[in-house]
Design a protein around this motif. Structure first.
Motif, PDB file in Angstrom:
ATOM      1  N   VAL A 148      20.386  -0.794 -10.957  1.00 59.97           N
ATOM      2  CA  VAL A 148      20.108  -2.320 -11.315  1.00 59.97           C
ATOM      3  C   VAL A 148      21.240  -2.805 -11.957  1.00 59.97           C
ATOM      4  CG1 VAL A 148      18.762  -3.756 -12.372  1.00 59.97           C
ATOM      5  CG2 VAL A 148      17.495  -2.095 -11.060  1.00 59.97           C
ATOM      6  N   ASP A 149      21.765  -2.133 -13.034  1.00 58.58           N
ATOM      7  CA  ASP A 149      22.773  -2.507 -13.864  1.00 58.58           C
ATOM      8  C   ASP A 149      24.008  -2.714 -13.093  1.00 58.58           C
ATOM      9  OD1 ASP A 149      21.315  -2.710 -16.157  1.00 58.58           O
ATOM     10  OD2 ASP A 149      21.900  -0.781 -16.955  1.00 58.58           O
ATOM     11  N   ALA A 150      24.382  -1.783 -12.199  1.00 58.84           N
ATOM     12  CA  ALA A 150      25.438  -1.775 -11.555  1.00 58.84           C
ATOM     13  C   ALA A 150      25.260  -3.004 -10.337  1.00 58.84           C
ATOM     14  CB  ALA A 150      25.662  -0.580 -10.414  1.00 58.84           C
ATOM     15  N   TRP A 151      24.281  -3.523  -9.972  1.00 57.14           N
ATOM     16  CA  TRP A 151      24.022  -4.407  -9.061  1.00 57.14           C
ATOM     17  C   TRP A 151      24.318  -5.626  -9.833  1.00 57.14           C
ATOM     18  CZ3 TRP A 151      18.481  -3.015  -6.844  1.00 57.14           C
ATOM     19  CH2 TRP A 151      18.814  -2.110  -5.734  1.00 57.14           C
ATOM     20  N   ALA A 152      23.857  -5.779 -10.994  1.00 59.20           N
ATOM     21  CA  ALA A 152      24.272  -7.158 -11.815  1.00 59.20           C
ATOM     22  C   ALA A 152      25.689  -7.065 -12.238  1.00 59.20           C
ATOM     23  CB  ALA A 152      23.349  -6.678 -13.117  1.00 59.20           C
ATOM     24  N   SER A 153      26.196  -6.125 -12.499  1.00 56.16           N
ATOM     25  CA  SER A 153      27.522  -6.123 -12.850  1.00 56.16           C
ATOM     26  C   SER A 153      28.615  -6.365 -11.664  1.00 56.16           C
ATOM     27  CB  SER A 153      28.096  -4.594 -13.375  1.00 56.16           C
ATOM     28  OG  SER A 153      29.582  -4.568 -13.587  1.00 56.16           O
ATOM     29  N   VAL A 154      28.174  -5.819 -10.394  1.00 50.49           N
ATOM     30  CA  VAL A 154      29.019  -6.229  -9.368  1.00 50.49           C
ATOM     31  C   VAL A 154      28.886  -7.809  -8.980  1.00 50.49           C
ATOM     32  CG1 VAL A 154      27.632  -5.556  -7.547  1.00 50.49           C
ATOM     33  CG2 VAL A 154      30.247  -5.412  -7.150  1.00 50.49           C
ATOM     34  N   THR A 155      28.015  -8.376  -9.070  1.00 49.35           N
ATOM     35  CA  THR A 155      27.630  -9.675  -8.869  1.00 49.35           C
ATOM     36  C   THR A 155      28.089 -10.620  -9.625  1.00 49.35           C
ATOM     37  OG1 THR A 155      25.055  -9.073  -7.874  1.00 49.35           O
ATOM     38  CG2 THR A 155      25.879 -11.413  -8.815  1.00 49.35           C
ATOM     39  N   ARG A 255       8.532 -12.822 -12.695  1.00 51.40           N
ATOM     40  CA  ARG A 255       7.656 -13.694 -13.058  1.00 51.40           C
ATOM     41  C   ARG A 255       8.019 -14.825 -13.695  1.00 51.40           C
ATOM     42  NH1 ARG A 255       1.932 -12.010 -14.462  1.00 51.40           N
ATOM     43  NH2 ARG A 255       1.626  -9.821 -13.352  1.00 51.40           N
ATOM     44  N   ARG A 256       9.163 -14.899 -14.377  1.00 51.38           N
ATOM     45  CA  ARG A 256       9.874 -15.962 -15.233  1.00 51.38           C
ATOM     46  C   ARG A 256      10.854 -16.461 -14.132  1.00 51.38           C
ATOM     47  NH1 ARG A 256      14.853 -15.877 -17.826  1.00 51.38           N
ATOM     48  NH2 ARG A 256      15.805 -13.870 -17.897  1.00 51.38           N
ATOM     49  N   HIS A 257      11.524 -17.722 -14.352  1.00 51.84           N
ATOM     50  CA  HIS A 257      12.552 -18.269 -13.743  1.00 51.84           C
ATOM     51  C   HIS A 257      13.564 -17.669 -14.031  1.00 51.84           C
ATOM     52  CE1 HIS A 257      14.797 -22.216 -12.660  1.00 51.84           C
ATOM     53  NE2 HIS A 257      14.750 -21.279 -11.581  1.00 51.84           N
ATOM     54  N   VAL A 258      14.301 -16.969 -13.085  1.00 53.64           N
ATOM     55  CA  VAL A 258      15.683 -16.380 -12.941  1.00 53.64           C
ATOM     56  C   VAL A 258      16.425 -16.813 -11.865  1.00 53.64           C
ATOM     57  CG1 VAL A 258      16.877 -13.934 -13.256  1.00 53.64           C
ATOM     58  CG2 VAL A 258      14.377 -14.322 -14.341  1.00 53.64           C
ATOM     59  N   ARG A 259      17.863 -16.948 -12.078  1.00 47.20           N
ATOM     60  CA  ARG A 259      18.502 -17.485 -11.141  1.00 47.20           C
ATOM     61  C   ARG A 259      19.116 -16.420 -10.322  1.00 47.20           C
ATOM     62  NH1 ARG A 259      21.827 -22.273 -13.347  1.00 47.20           N
ATOM     63  NH2 ARG A 259      22.403 -20.369 -14.787  1.00 47.20           N
ATOM     64  N   ARG A 260      19.936 -15.441 -11.267  1.00 51.60           N
ATOM     65  CA  ARG A 260      20.746 -14.321 -10.633  1.00 51.60           C
ATOM     66  C   ARG A 260      20.614 -12.976 -11.460  1.00 51.60           C
ATOM     67  NH1 ARG A 260      24.166 -18.722 -12.020  1.00 51.60           N
ATOM     68  NH2 ARG A 260      24.843 -19.815 -10.148  1.00 51.60           N
ATOM     69  N   LEU A 261      20.999 -11.997 -10.689  1.00 50.47           N
ATOM     70  CA  LEU A 261      20.816 -10.583 -11.427  1.00 50.47           C
ATOM     71  C   LEU A 261      21.196 -10.565 -12.639  1.00 50.47           C
ATOM     72  CD1 LEU A 261      21.281  -8.353  -8.146  1.00 50.47           C
ATOM     73  CD2 LEU A 261      19.481  -8.300  -9.569  1.00 50.47           C
ATOM     74  N   PRO A 262      22.433 -11.087 -13.133  1.00 49.45           N
ATOM     75  CA  PRO A 262      22.991 -10.609 -14.354  1.00 49.45           C
ATOM     76  C   PRO A 262      22.363 -11.501 -15.372  1.00 49.45           C
ATOM     77  CG  PRO A 262      24.677 -11.274 -12.928  1.00 49.45           C
ATOM     78  CD  PRO A 262      23.411 -11.412 -12.039  1.00 49.45           C
ATOM     79  N   GLU A 263      21.293 -12.361 -15.012  1.00 46.54           N
ATOM     80  CA  GLU A 263      20.452 -12.968 -15.939  1.00 46.54           C
ATOM     81  C   GLU A 263      19.338 -12.440 -16.553  1.00 46.54           C
ATOM     82  OE1 GLU A 263      19.345 -17.133 -14.621  1.00 46.54           O
ATOM     83  OE2 GLU A 263      21.457 -17.291 -13.792  1.00 46.54           O
ATOM     84  N   LEU A 264      19.049 -11.137 -15.729  1.00 44.92           N
ATOM     85  CA  LEU A 264      17.928 -10.440 -16.074  1.00 44.92           C
ATOM     86  C   LEU A 264      17.936  -9.544 -17.343  1.00 44.92           C
ATOM     87  CD1 LEU A 264      17.120  -8.537 -12.859  1.00 44.92           C
ATOM     88  CD2 LEU A 264      15.850 -10.300 -13.716  1.00 44.92           C
ATOM     89  N   THR A 265      16.914  -9.453 -18.285  1.00 43.05           N
ATOM     90  CA  THR A 265      16.810  -9.065 -19.687  1.00 43.05           C
ATOM     91  C   THR A 265      17.108  -7.263 -19.462  1.00 43.05           C
ATOM     92  OG1 THR A 265      14.777  -9.183 -20.040  1.00 43.05           O
ATOM     93  CG2 THR A 265      15.863 -11.065 -20.913  1.00 43.05           C
ATOM     94  N   PRO A 266      17.237  -6.991 -20.721  1.00 48.21           N
ATOM     95  CA  PRO A 266      17.051  -5.457 -20.626  1.00 48.21           C
ATOM     96  C   PRO A 266      15.522  -5.074 -20.339  1.00 48.21           C
ATOM     97  CG  PRO A 266      18.458  -6.148 -22.358  1.00 48.21           C
ATOM     98  CD  PRO A 266      17.905  -6.990 -21.912  1.00 48.21           C
ATOM     99  N   ALA A 267      14.718  -5.636 -20.872  1.00 45.96           N
ATOM    100  CA  ALA A 267      13.183  -5.214 -20.377  1.00 45.96           C
ATOM    101  C   ALA A 267      12.887  -5.633 -19.058  1.00 45.96           C
ATOM    102  CB  ALA A 267      12.232  -6.016 -21.354  1.00 45.96           C
ATOM    103  N   GLU A 268      13.478  -6.657 -18.410  1.00 43.64           N
ATOM    104  CA  GLU A 268      13.205  -7.139 -17.104  1.00 43.64           C
ATOM    105  C   GLU A 268      13.885  -5.979 -16.050  1.00 43.64           C
ATOM    106  OE1 GLU A 268      12.871 -11.781 -17.240  1.00 43.64           O
ATOM    107  OE2 GLU A 268      14.577 -11.092 -17.373  1.00 43.64           O
ATOM    108  N   ARG A 269      15.073  -5.642 -16.555  1.00 39.19           N
ATOM    109  CA  ARG A 269      15.800  -4.456 -15.732  1.00 39.19           C
ATOM    110  C   ARG A 269      14.960  -3.070 -15.738  1.00 39.19           C
ATOM    111  NH1 ARG A 269      22.261  -5.554 -16.544  1.00 39.19           N
ATOM    112  NH2 ARG A 269      22.101  -7.736 -16.602  1.00 39.19           N
TER     113      ARG A 269
END
Length: 376
Positions: A148-155, A255-269
């Motif tokens: 998940v972290d790698a997905w967010a990073s490459v995005t 559940r909350r409004h999130v536009r892109r993968l990098p915006e996910l918090t550690p808890a959401e990841r």
């Protein structure tokens, strides 16, 4: 929201409320507001005799490490490069990319029926794990969190240059995957692909009309109705969409409004890693096989467009699995699907009910492991 040419068809919003009066086997059409498409639901067709293609049994033994497998640690790839002895995720440039950053423009068209535009980008491959004999549901939650972290990073990395970053995984030979090693692909493009354009148009229109993101409201409605929910957690929902096309298709929503993968918090990841493992375990448990699928993430456009207002977008992942009746019988998207519109052979509610009832402990675990997992 009316089906073109369907006399007397109702709007999608009023149509939903009438479903309770329909027997599960009664054919009807459903609207997909995310992609402006319709699907024919014909659940009674599950009763028809099957004398069509039966898939061969899937290979059960995959070597943990094969020096001739170009995705394994230490292996030599087609271009002569040697992979590092990676122990987690491994991202590298695709040796056979569909998009290249320096492709020339095709030049102006001399007729409106013959249009071509420049298409530039990069293609990467991401290995999830150093072992070839594991898949995401058999990985630990911390190992999935690394993915998940790698997905967010490459995005974030590719999104700084390109307006669209498409992460997708084809799992299983049935879905055209040519290598059993656990991996996905990442294609970044200088243009918005067709599906992204449809989702952009539909989400923007819904926000303009109703004042909130389409998928935020949709997730709220599915939580209230419950009939298509498969899994819920503190931060995520997994459901079979009302408009699902593939037999056991699912939609993964925050559940909350999130536009892109990098915006996910550690808890959401963390929570995403856990709910993905549960979903993919259920998939494998459905027919007790390594369940094939194509999946992909959709989020708001990036690149030079990142500063624009994309609040109508909601991050989501699509899972499209082909298996219909068993591990050897799949749904073919041919004939009517190719020439008219999508059609499915069981209702989304039936599919969700079957997935909900499946255990969250993988069928490959021994009885002792099952008991230990149950206690934990």
């Amino acid at each position: 929201f009316k089906h073109p040419g369907a006399e007397g068809s109702k709007g999608a919003e009023s149509f939903v409320t009438d479903l309770d009066s329909l027997p599960p086997e009664h054919q009807h059409i459903r609207y997909n507001p995310l992609q402006d498409e319709w699907v024919l639901v014909s659940a009674h067709r599950m009763k028809r005799p099957w004398q069509g293609q039966v898939e061969p049994p899937l290979a059960t033994t995959v070597p943990r490490h094969d020096p001739h497998n170009p995705l394994c640690p230490g292996a030599t790839r087609a271009n002569g490069e040697v992979n590092p002895d990676y122990e987690g995720t491994f991202l590298f440039d695709n040796d056979f990319p569909a998009l290249q950053p320096d492709a020339p423009s095709p030049g102006p068209s001399d007729h409106p029926l013959f249009q071509a535009e420049a298409a530039r980008g990069v293609c990467k491959v991401m290995c999830f794990h150093p072992w070839s004999d594991v898949t995401l549901p058999l990985m630990s939650v911390p190992e999935i969190r690394a993915v998940v972290d790698a997905w967010a990073s490459v995005t974030e990395e590719l999104g700084a240059q390109y307006p669209w970053v498409q992460i997708f995984e084809n799992k299983g030979a049935m879905m055209g995957c040519s290598n059993p090693h656990p991996h996905c692909q990442v294609w970044a493009s200088s243009f918005l692909p067709d599906v992204a354009q449809r989702e952009e148009r539909c989400q923007r229109a819904y926000q303009s009309q109703h004042g909130e993101p389409l998928l935020v409201e949709y997730g709220r409605q599915e939580l209230l109705r419950k009939e298509r929910l498969v899994l819920t957690s503190e931060h995520w929902l997994v459901l079979v969409p009302f408009w699902a096309v593939w037999p056991f298709q699912t939609l993964l929503l925050p559940r909350r409004h999130v536009r892109r993968l990098p915006e996910l918090t550690p808890a959401e990841r963390d929570d995403l890693s856990s709910i993905m493992k549960k979903l993919l375990t259920k998939y494998d448990n459905l027919f007790e096989t390594s369940f094939p699928y194509s999946m992909g993430w959709h989020g708001a456009p990036t690149g030079s467009e990142a500063g624009a207002n994309w609040d109508h977008w909601q991050l989501h992942a699509h899972y499209y699995p082909p298996l219909l009746r068993s591990a050897t019988v799949r749904k073919f998207m041919v004939g009517y699907e190719m020439l008219a519109q999508a059609q499915r052979d069981l209702t989304p509610e039936q599919a969700a009910e079957r997935l909900r009832a499946l255990p969250e402990v993988h069928y490959r675990l021994g009885q002792k492991d099952r008991e230990t997992a149950a206690i934990a």
